[in-house]
Design a protein around this motif. Sequence first.
Motif, PDB file in Angstrom:
ATOM      1  N   GLU A  29      -6.709  32.085  14.798  1.00  0.00           N
ATOM      2  CA  GLU A  29      -7.082  32.402  13.435  1.00  0.00           C
ATOM      3  C   GLU A  29      -7.980  33.677  13.418  1.00  0.00           C
ATOM      4  N   ARG A  30      -8.759  33.842  14.380  1.00  0.00           N
ATOM      5  CA  ARG A  30      -9.889  35.026  14.015  1.00  0.00           C
ATOM      6  C   ARG A  30      -8.968  36.345  14.561  1.00  0.00           C
ATOM      7  N   ALA A  31      -8.458  36.145  15.510  1.00  0.00           N
ATOM      8  CA  ALA A  31      -7.717  37.501  15.873  1.00  0.00           C
ATOM      9  C   ALA A  31      -6.570  37.510  16.596  1.00  0.00           C
ATOM     10  N   ALA A  79      -5.338  40.170  18.054  1.00  0.00           N
ATOM     11  CA  ALA A  79      -5.851  41.122  19.071  1.00  0.00           C
ATOM     12  C   ALA A  79      -6.575  42.082  18.657  1.00  0.00           C
ATOM     13  N   ALA A  80      -7.925  42.319  19.215  1.00  0.00           N
ATOM     14  CA  ALA A  80      -8.867  43.523  18.514  1.00  0.00           C
ATOM     15  C   ALA A  80      -8.408  44.761  19.429  1.00  0.00           C
ATOM     16  N   GLY A  81      -7.302  44.910  19.769  1.00  0.00           N
ATOM     17  CA  GLY A  81      -7.077  46.245  20.778  1.00  0.00           C
ATOM     18  C   GLY A  81      -7.091  46.266  22.123  1.00  0.00           C
ATOM     19  N   ALA A  82      -6.894  47.192  22.951  1.00  0.00           N
ATOM     20  CA  ALA A  82      -6.717  47.505  24.450  1.00  0.00           C
ATOM     21  C   ALA A  82      -8.231  47.046  24.870  1.00  0.00           C
ATOM     22  N   ASP A  83      -8.431  46.741  25.912  1.00  0.00           N
ATOM     23  CA  ASP A  83      -9.797  46.075  26.431  1.00  0.00           C
ATOM     24  C   ASP A  83     -10.689  47.312  26.692  1.00  0.00           C
ATOM     25  N   ILE A  84     -11.566  47.642  25.663  1.00  0.00           N
ATOM     26  CA  ILE A  84     -12.350  48.871  25.698  1.00  0.00           C
ATOM     27  C   ILE A  84     -13.365  48.921  26.991  1.00  0.00           C
ATOM     28  N   LYS A  85     -13.805  47.772  27.498  1.00  0.00           N
ATOM     29  CA  LYS A  85     -14.513  47.641  28.629  1.00  0.00           C
ATOM     30  C   LYS A  85     -13.915  48.041  29.913  1.00  0.00           C
ATOM     31  N   GLN A  86     -12.507  47.564  29.827  1.00  0.00           N
ATOM     32  CA  GLN A  86     -11.879  48.031  31.070  1.00  0.00           C
ATOM     33  C   GLN A  86     -11.637  49.448  31.179  1.00  0.00           C
ATOM     34  N   MET A  87     -11.265  50.062  29.982  1.00  0.00           N
ATOM     35  CA  MET A  87     -11.219  51.608  30.052  1.00  0.00           C
ATOM     36  C   MET A  87     -12.321  52.512  30.172  1.00  0.00           C
ATOM     37  N   ALA A  88     -13.290  52.004  29.688  1.00  0.00           N
ATOM     38  CA  ALA A  88     -14.553  52.814  29.376  1.00  0.00           C
ATOM     39  C   ALA A  88     -15.046  53.885  30.467  1.00  0.00           C
ATOM     40  N   GLN A 113      -0.638  52.152  31.949  1.00  0.00           N
ATOM     41  CA  GLN A 113      -0.299  50.872  31.441  1.00  0.00           C
ATOM     42  C   GLN A 113       0.795  50.786  30.223  1.00  0.00           C
ATOM     43  N   PHE A 114       1.151  51.833  29.759  1.00  0.00           N
ATOM     44  CA  PHE A 114       2.070  51.861  28.637  1.00  0.00           C
ATOM     45  C   PHE A 114       3.522  51.721  29.202  1.00  0.00           C
ATOM     46  N   SER A 115       3.858  51.763  30.404  1.00  0.00           N
ATOM     47  CA  SER A 115       5.014  51.296  30.876  1.00  0.00           C
ATOM     48  C   SER A 115       5.275  49.772  30.921  1.00  0.00           C
ATOM     49  N   GLY A 119      -6.200  37.171  11.178  1.00  0.00           N
ATOM     50  CA  GLY A 119      -7.506  38.113  11.570  1.00  0.00           C
ATOM     51  C   GLY A 119      -7.133  39.498  12.044  1.00  0.00           C
ATOM     52  N   PHE A 120      -8.059  39.854  13.000  1.00  0.00           N
ATOM     53  CA  PHE A 120      -7.722  41.225  13.488  1.00  0.00           C
ATOM     54  C   PHE A 120      -6.565  41.639  14.106  1.00  0.00           C
ATOM     55  N   ALA A 121      -5.832  42.515  13.803  1.00  0.00           N
ATOM     56  CA  ALA A 121      -4.892  42.959  14.577  1.00  0.00           C
ATOM     57  C   ALA A 121      -5.144  44.762  14.770  1.00  0.00           C
ATOM     58  N   LEU A 122      -5.785  45.011  15.571  1.00  0.00           N
ATOM     59  CA  LEU A 122      -6.517  46.335  15.522  1.00  0.00           C
ATOM     60  C   LEU A 122      -6.026  47.313  16.807  1.00  0.00           C
ATOM     61  N   GLY A 123      -6.133  48.493  16.794  1.00  0.00           N
ATOM     62  CA  GLY A 123      -5.825  49.387  18.031  1.00  0.00           C
ATOM     63  C   GLY A 123      -4.305  49.086  18.546  1.00  0.00           C
ATOM     64  N   GLY A 124      -4.592  48.558  20.017  1.00  0.00           N
ATOM     65  CA  GLY A 124      -3.446  47.883  20.837  1.00  0.00           C
ATOM     66  C   GLY A 124      -2.637  46.820  20.111  1.00  0.00           C
ATOM     67  N   CYS A 134      -2.680  45.852  16.748  1.00  0.00           N
ATOM     68  CA  CYS A 134      -1.767  46.388  15.727  1.00  0.00           C
ATOM     69  C   CYS A 134      -0.460  46.739  16.280  1.00  0.00           C
ATOM     70  N   GLU A 135      -0.539  47.739  17.331  1.00  0.00           N
ATOM     71  CA  GLU A 135       0.599  48.130  18.024  1.00  0.00           C
ATOM     72  C   GLU A 135       1.678  47.057  18.597  1.00  0.00           C
ATOM     73  N   LEU A 136       0.593  46.302  19.176  1.00  0.00           N
ATOM     74  CA  LEU A 136       1.724  44.929  19.721  1.00  0.00           C
ATOM     75  C   LEU A 136       2.563  44.352  18.647  1.00  0.00           C
ATOM     76  N   GLN A 190      -6.119  51.179  13.137  1.00  0.00           N
ATOM     77  CA  GLN A 190      -6.078  51.846  14.449  1.00  0.00           C
ATOM     78  C   GLN A 190      -7.415  52.570  14.408  1.00  0.00           C
ATOM     79  N   PRO A 191      -8.443  51.777  14.938  1.00  0.00           N
ATOM     80  CA  PRO A 191      -9.684  52.345  15.036  1.00  0.00           C
ATOM     81  C   PRO A 191     -10.021  53.192  16.016  1.00  0.00           C
ATOM     82  N   GLU A 192      -9.130  53.514  16.892  1.00  0.00           N
ATOM     83  CA  GLU A 192      -9.287  54.224  18.140  1.00  0.00           C
ATOM     84  C   GLU A 192     -10.218  55.606  17.952  1.00  0.00           C
ATOM     85  N   ILE A 193      -9.891  56.071  16.743  1.00  0.00           N
ATOM     86  CA  ILE A 193     -10.781  57.334  16.609  1.00  0.00           C
ATOM     87  C   ILE A 193     -12.384  57.129  16.475  1.00  0.00           C
TER      88      ILE A 193
HETATM   89  N1  CAA Z   1     -12.361  45.436  24.215  1.00  0.00           N
HETATM   90  C1  CAA Z   1     -12.991  44.704  24.822  1.00  0.00           C
HETATM   91  N2  CAA Z   1     -13.921  43.768  24.210  1.00  0.00           N
HETATM   92  C2  CAA Z   1     -13.572  43.601  22.604  1.00  0.00           C
HETATM   93  C3  CAA Z   1     -12.941  44.111  22.035  1.00  0.00           C
HETATM   94  C4  CAA Z   1     -11.781  45.183  22.770  1.00  0.00           C
HETATM   95  N3  CAA Z   1     -11.139  45.945  22.056  1.00  0.00           N
HETATM   96  N4  CAA Z   1     -12.789  43.929  20.756  1.00  0.00           N
HETATM   97  C5  CAA Z   1     -13.855  42.851  20.570  1.00  0.00           C
HETATM   98  N5  CAA Z   1     -14.403  42.813  21.982  1.00  0.00           N
HETATM   99  C6  CAA Z   1     -15.561  41.636  22.445  1.00  0.00           C
HETATM  100  C7  CAA Z   1     -16.671  42.441  22.018  1.00  0.00           C
HETATM  101  O1  CAA Z   1     -17.250  43.263  22.706  1.00  0.00           O
HETATM  102  C8  CAA Z   1     -17.624  41.296  21.957  1.00  0.00           C
HETATM  103  O2  CAA Z   1     -17.868  40.535  23.145  1.00  0.00           O
HETATM  104  P1  CAA Z   1     -19.443  40.275  23.720  1.00  0.00           P
HETATM  105  O3  CAA Z   1     -19.561  38.836  22.774  1.00  0.00           O
HETATM  106  O4  CAA Z   1     -19.135  39.803  25.122  1.00  0.00           O
HETATM  107  O5  CAA Z   1     -20.438  41.378  23.075  1.00  0.00           O
HETATM  108  C9  CAA Z   1     -16.495  40.026  21.429  1.00  0.00           C
HETATM  109  O6  CAA Z   1     -15.376  40.583  21.592  1.00  0.00           O
HETATM  110  C10 CAA Z   1     -16.682  39.659  20.005  1.00  0.00           C
HETATM  111  O7  CAA Z   1     -16.543  40.841  19.061  1.00  0.00           O
HETATM  112  P2  CAA Z   1     -17.780  41.377  18.237  1.00  0.00           P
HETATM  113  O8  CAA Z   1     -18.885  40.713  18.550  1.00  0.00           O
HETATM  114  O9  CAA Z   1     -17.560  42.954  18.150  1.00  0.00           O
HETATM  115  O10 CAA Z   1     -17.099  40.728  16.740  1.00  0.00           O
HETATM  116  P3  CAA Z   1     -17.382  41.194  15.465  1.00  0.00           P
HETATM  117  O11 CAA Z   1     -16.964  40.123  14.303  1.00  0.00           O
HETATM  118  O12 CAA Z   1     -18.846  41.677  15.058  1.00  0.00           O
HETATM  119  O13 CAA Z   1     -16.271  42.618  15.162  1.00  0.00           O
HETATM  120  C11 CAA Z   1     -14.428  43.964  15.421  1.00  0.00           C
HETATM  121  C12 CAA Z   1     -14.953  42.365  15.401  1.00  0.00           C
HETATM  122  C13 CAA Z   1     -14.549  44.751  14.060  1.00  0.00           C
HETATM  123  C14 CAA Z   1     -12.871  43.615  15.840  1.00  0.00           C
HETATM  124  C15 CAA Z   1     -15.096  44.579  16.831  1.00  0.00           C
HETATM  125  O14 CAA Z   1     -15.062  43.861  17.721  1.00  0.00           O
HETATM  126  C16 CAA Z   1     -14.482  45.838  17.100  1.00  0.00           C
HETATM  127  O15 CAA Z   1     -14.497  46.945  16.610  1.00  0.00           O
HETATM  128  N6  CAA Z   1     -13.528  45.898  18.263  1.00  0.00           N
HETATM  129  C17 CAA Z   1     -12.999  47.061  18.791  1.00  0.00           C
HETATM  130  C18 CAA Z   1     -11.727  47.672  17.999  1.00  0.00           C
HETATM  131  C19 CAA Z   1     -11.149  48.790  18.374  1.00  0.00           C
HETATM  132  O16 CAA Z   1     -11.786  49.645  18.520  1.00  0.00           O
HETATM  133  N7  CAA Z   1      -9.929  48.509  18.953  1.00  0.00           N
HETATM  134  C20 CAA Z   1      -9.088  49.736  19.667  1.00  0.00           C
HETATM  135  C21 CAA Z   1      -9.405  49.739  21.167  1.00  0.00           C
HETATM  136  S1  CAA Z   1      -8.469  51.000  21.842  1.00  0.00           S
HETATM  137  C22 CAA Z   1      -6.940  50.829  22.167  1.00  0.00           C
HETATM  138  O17 CAA Z   1      -6.618  49.853  21.515  1.00  0.00           O
HETATM  139  C23 CAA Z   1      -5.876  51.924  22.592  1.00  0.00           C
HETATM  140  C24 CAA Z   1      -4.537  51.630  22.356  1.00  0.00           C
HETATM  141  O18 CAA Z   1      -3.977  52.303  21.587  1.00  0.00           O
HETATM  142  C25 CAA Z   1      -3.821  50.922  23.366  1.00  0.00           C
END
Ligand code: CAA
Length: 257
Positions: free
Chosen positions: A58-60, A62-71, A83-85, A103-108, A110-112, A129-132
């Motif tokens: 319900e909440r998500a 997917a909030a995108g690709a794993d930023i911590k893995q890419m940082a 990864q895109f293959s 819930g959230f369908a952001l970045g990857g 939304c793309e998925l 697409q919040p990658e910017i």
């Molecule tokens: N990668 C890794 N971890 C993520 C993540 C992501 N994309 N999105 C959320 N998380 C993690 C957070 O780090 C947090 O972990 P901790 O509890 O360990 O700190 C947990 O999920 C919950 O997130 P928040 O506390 O941030 O939750 P929130 O409700 O305050 O905010 C949110 C929700 C607006 C979605 C916010 O988490 C956010 O902005 N996430 C990142 C969105 C993003 O930038 N996505 C694009 C990624 S790049 C990409 O996708 C490239 C591509 O084209 C393939």
Amino acid sequence: MEFIKVEKAYAKHVALIQLNRPKELNALNLKLMGEIRDSLKELDQDDEVRTIIITGNERAFAAGADIKQMAGKGTIDMWKVDQFSTWDQINKTRKPIIAAVSGFALGGGCELAMTCDMMIASETAQFGQPEIKIGVMPGAGGTQRLTKALGKAKAMELVLTGKFISAEEAFGYGLVNRVVPVELYLEEAVKLAKEIATMSPIAVQMAKESVKRSFEVHLEEGLHFERKNFYMLFSANDQKEGMNAFVEKRKPDFKGN
Ligand code: CAA
């Protein structure tokens, strides 16, 4: 599977893939994406499965690709991992895939969802697409698929500002098939999946292939491709079954052969 749950027989001829990293809002790490790819490949080969649903929670979605893995990665790391293959392989799935999004369908994420063939959204769904905002840009089709769905001006705004749009707005642009109350989004996706699963799976897959082809080629080539698929269907038993059932005023029973 570590990061997804797969139910092959979630409903009759309908399989369900559920992303299962809830604490990380289903952030798409490499392992998770590999698991989706592998299970789609398996489900695509399974005659019992005719339609596939991908969902999150319900909440998500997917909030995108794993930023911590890419940082910490550099260009060559990213190139080697390629990864895109994985995404290319997902895009090759023959059976229809419905994204059930809440819930959230952001970045990857939304793309998925956009890589799937149809989308059912809960009224809480948010697309973007919040990658910017993290110094990069979409890499898994966002600039292409979002633009095709929303048009240049709106896609440009989302990609360049990272703003989200609501489910209703996404519906207005034709990005999602329908928006339903949050408690119904999965049920509604299952309903659609089951309806498609009553059709000839061969016709469904060839029709999907033809619709997708319209995004790749110009009209004349697309029409030619469609015609070939249309003719091909006349060597399937399902075509005889479908047309005979119509003539005999009964329901068809498609076997997928
Ligand atoms: N990668 C890794 N971890 C993520 C993540 C992501 N994309 N999105 C959320 N998380 C993690 C957070 O780090 C947090 O972990 P901790 O509890 O360990 O700190 C947990 O999920 C919950 O997130 P928040 O506390 O941030 O939750 P929130 O409700 O305050 O905010 C949110 C929700 C607006 C979605 C916010 O988490 C956010 O902005 N996430 C990142 C969105 C993003 O930038 N996505 C694009 C990624 S790049 C990409 O996708 C490239 C591509 O084209 C393939």
